[in-house]
Scaffold this motif. Structure first.
Motif, PDB file in Angstrom:
ATOM      1  N   GLU A  78      60.211  50.383  49.829  1.00 28.82           N
ATOM      2  CA  GLU A  78      61.124  51.501  49.655  1.00 28.82           C
ATOM      3  C   GLU A  78      62.443  51.053  49.034  1.00 28.82           C
ATOM      4  N   ALA A  79      62.953  49.908  49.511  1.00 31.51           N
ATOM      5  CA  ALA A  79      64.212  49.393  48.978  1.00 31.51           C
ATOM      6  C   ALA A  79      64.052  48.943  47.529  1.00 31.51           C
ATOM      7  N   ILE A  80      62.913  48.362  47.218  1.00 26.60           N
ATOM      8  CA  ILE A  80      62.683  47.922  45.837  1.00 26.60           C
ATOM      9  C   ILE A  80      62.565  49.117  44.900  1.00 26.60           C
ATOM     10  N   GLN A  81      61.905  50.178  45.354  1.00 28.08           N
ATOM     11  CA  GLN A  81      61.817  51.380  44.533  1.00 28.08           C
ATOM     12  C   GLN A  81      63.208  51.961  44.273  1.00 28.08           C
ATOM     13  N   ALA A  82      64.061  51.927  45.271  1.00 28.85           N
ATOM     14  CA  ALA A  82      65.430  52.411  45.092  1.00 28.85           C
ATOM     15  C   ALA A  82      66.167  51.564  44.050  1.00 28.85           C
ATOM     16  N   TYR A  83      65.950  50.248  44.107  1.00 31.76           N
ATOM     17  CA  TYR A  83      66.567  49.345  43.132  1.00 31.76           C
ATOM     18  C   TYR A  83      66.073  49.647  41.722  1.00 31.76           C
ATOM     19  N   LEU A  84      64.748  49.822  41.582  1.00 33.63           N
ATOM     20  CA  LEU A  84      64.172  50.108  40.269  1.00 33.63           C
ATOM     21  C   LEU A  84      64.737  51.401  39.696  1.00 33.63           C
ATOM     22  N   GLN A  85      64.837  52.411  40.546  1.00 33.07           N
ATOM     23  CA  GLN A  85      65.362  53.698  40.094  1.00 33.07           C
ATOM     24  C   GLN A  85      66.817  53.565  39.649  1.00 33.07           C
ATOM     25  N   GLU A  86      67.593  52.818  40.414  1.00 27.99           N
ATOM     26  CA  GLU A  86      69.007  52.625  40.081  1.00 27.99           C
ATOM     27  C   GLU A  86      69.166  51.911  38.746  1.00 27.99           C
ATOM     28  N   LYS A  87      68.278  50.944  38.464  1.00 24.13           N
ATOM     29  CA  LYS A  87      68.395  50.146  37.244  1.00 24.13           C
ATOM     30  C   LYS A  87      67.648  50.754  36.060  1.00 24.13           C
ATOM     31  N   GLY A  88      66.870  51.801  36.312  1.00 24.21           N
ATOM     32  CA  GLY A  88      66.159  52.446  35.217  1.00 24.21           C
ATOM     33  C   GLY A  88      64.832  51.812  34.872  1.00 24.21           C
ATOM     34  N   TYR A  89      64.214  51.128  35.841  1.00 25.66           N
ATOM     35  CA  TYR A  89      62.892  50.530  35.625  1.00 25.66           C
ATOM     36  C   TYR A  89      61.835  51.351  36.350  1.00 25.66           C
ATOM     37  N   ALA A  90      60.637  51.399  35.752  1.00 21.99           N
ATOM     38  CA  ALA A  90      59.534  52.128  36.396  1.00 21.99           C
ATOM     39  C   ALA A  90      58.819  51.257  37.411  1.00 21.99           C
ATOM     40  N   THR A  91      58.624  49.990  37.085  1.00 21.75           N
ATOM     41  CA  THR A  91      57.924  49.057  37.976  1.00 21.75           C
ATOM     42  C   THR A  91      58.630  47.716  37.940  1.00 21.75           C
TER      43      THR A  91
END
Length: 509
Positions: A78-91
């Protein structure tokens, strides 16, 4: 009224760690003692995205080496998905590989397994990326432990076969700002000091993270005791022009210019947060240390006075400004002070100096790293700055850096001079005064004998390195008439290995 910084804050943190019951105590401490870090994480579905990052960056197998200890800060899916979303990465695969490698290494401390009870301020060892992390407490004690004042530790001390895992609520963003960036971001507060730095030609240097020594890149840390505009104004300095008028000079970029020396006096070459500044020799009756500044042969003192951290107590005493210290950059710290700091010579203070503290040892890749016991490493004699040696016949390997468990920082300076030879090592700047000097050395079996000299003056008895174990030998008293660095020289009197750990300089009267 001066703002003061209380050392009692550190005591409160310690009390929290001892007396506060963790509300998650029964559920946040897990064990995986039969599995190394990587394999344990791979078996936990909540960390599958983190494991993907480990595999992509070729760090998964490294975390399964049982002979190496690790401290790992990990985040769940969950935390990694939040990081990806913040940085603009899909995976996680979309993160540029170099950035992914740095990100993962930033979360891993190799060489030591730290439980949460050891966290208080800056962690002593660097991460695999070469950075320092800090752990501080907010209201709530051990239930409010934050890494880099950003990520909350939500599960502590998951013990693996080769280390500890601490789960954090969000990924750590590596600190990218330099000390210059921190100053520039607060230009409205620090503009006079910032303009003085620029005038003295120091801007680019304060942006630099690494320096090259003997073709080897190492960190170039700067801890700055910075003066605010408000504090300058209280001293009658309302602009850079006012400050220049205090220090008239034709060339402010010259090392000898009074203004440059004044500014450099506010900088020490270390990565020192408040907790480190407030750490004193537990056996000392007077809690004080002298720090070498970047002004030529000048030092400042830090003292614990009635639970207050006081700088230059016997001159124009200075205190740190609450909520304005421990401003962390990737190449140092900013600590705002409540007074300007004119150059002053502090009183002598106890100094414990290791022979291996010299930069010629510190640039070694193995320096104070977890390596096999009794392993020696060559010192670059040709390009050395703070160490020289001579032997007959000439022996380039006569002096080496030695990792030996059980000694200060698990290292010693190993010397084998033969029947004719000497080695000399240069000390840091020592405040003028008279000191009792003691050497700590390793002795074993049938070994060599040497005579010690300081600045070519014989001091102490002949040192015999035969026998067993370690020994502290009082060399006697010596007076240094002015601040400066000194050459400590060992001359061979009998062939054989000799190993030295440290010298202690203890003020007399």
């Amino acid at each position: 009224m001066k703002k003061i910084l209380l050392l009692s804050g550190l005591l409160l943190l310690s009390l929290w760690m001892v007396s506060c019951k963790d509300s998650l105590e029964d559920s946040t401490f897990a064990t995986a003692t039969e599995q190394p870090v990587g394999i344990y994480l791979d078996g936990q579905p909540e960390y599958s995205e983190w494991v993907k990052l480990l595999r992509r960056t070729n760090l998964f197998n490294a975390l399964n080496i049982s002979a190496t200890k690790f401290t790992c800060f990990v985040a769940d899916n969950e935390a990694i998905q939040a990081y990806l979303q913040e940085k603009g990465y899909a995976t996680v695969d979309d993160i540029p590989l170099a950035d992914a490698i740095y990100l993962v290494r930033y979360h891993i401390i190799p060489g030591n397994a730290y439980a949460h009870s050891s966290f208080s301020g800056q962690i002593l060892d660097t991460t695999a990326s070469g950075d320092y992390l800090t752990v501080k407490y907010r209201d709530g004690g051990i239930n409010a432990m934050y890494v880099n004042d950003a990520s909350l530790i939500i599960r502590k001390d998951i013990q693996a076969l080769n280390g500890y895992i601490h789960k954090i609520d969000k990924l750590l963003d590596p600190i990218t700002e330099s000390v210059w960036d921190l100053i520039a971001q607060q230009n409205d507060r620090y503009s006079i000091f910032q303009e003085a730095l620029q005038l003295c030609g120091l801007e680019e240097w304060l942006k630099v993270r690494n320096k090259t020594v003997n073709e080897i890149s190492i960190r170039d840390y700067k801890t700055i005791f910075i003066v605010s505009n408000e504090t300058f104004q209280a001293a009658g300095i309302n602009s850079l022009e006012d400050l220049k008028n205090r220090f008239p000079s034709q060339d402010y970029t010259s090392e000898d210019s009074d203004l440059r020396q004044f500014i450099m006096y506010h900088i020490i070459n270390s990565y020192s947060d408040f907790a480190q500044l407030a750490e004193f020799d537990k056996d000392a009756t007077v809690k004080t240390k002298n720090y070498e500044t970047l002004a030529t042969n000048q030092l400042l003192s830090v003292e614990d006075l009635n639970k207050k951290l006081v700088i230059n107590r016997y001159a124009d005493s200075v205190l740190l400004v609450p909520d304005r210290y421990d401003q962390q950059a990737n190449n140092g710290y900013l600590h705002e002070v409540d007074n300007i700091m004119p150059i002053a010579t502090p009183r002598p203070a106890k100094l414990i100096w290791e022979f291996t503290d010299i930069e010629d040892c510190r640039i070694l890749a193995e320096y104070r790293k977890p390596v096999a016991d009794q392993t020696k490493y060559a010192i670059d004699r040709e390009n050395a700055v703070d160490i020289e040696w001579f032997t007959v016949p000439d022996k380039p390997t006569a002096v080496q850096y030695n990792r030996r468990v059980g000694w200060t920082n698990s290292d010693l300076l190993w010397v084998s001079l033969g029947n004719v030879g000497w080695v000399k090592v240069r000390t840091p700047v020592i405040v003028k005064g008279t000191y009792k000097i003691t050497i700590r050395k390793f002795q074993w079996g049938t070994r060599g004998k040497t005579q010690l000299y300081i600045d070519d003056e014989k001091i102490g008895p002949v040192l015999n390195f035969s026998g067993g174990g370690g020994e502290n030998v009082v060399l006697g008293n010596k007076t240094f008439p002015e601040n400066g660095r000194h050459w400590v020289k060992m001359v061979s009197l009998k062939s054989g290995d000799t190993e030295v750990d440290q010298l202690t300089f203890e003020p007399v009267n």
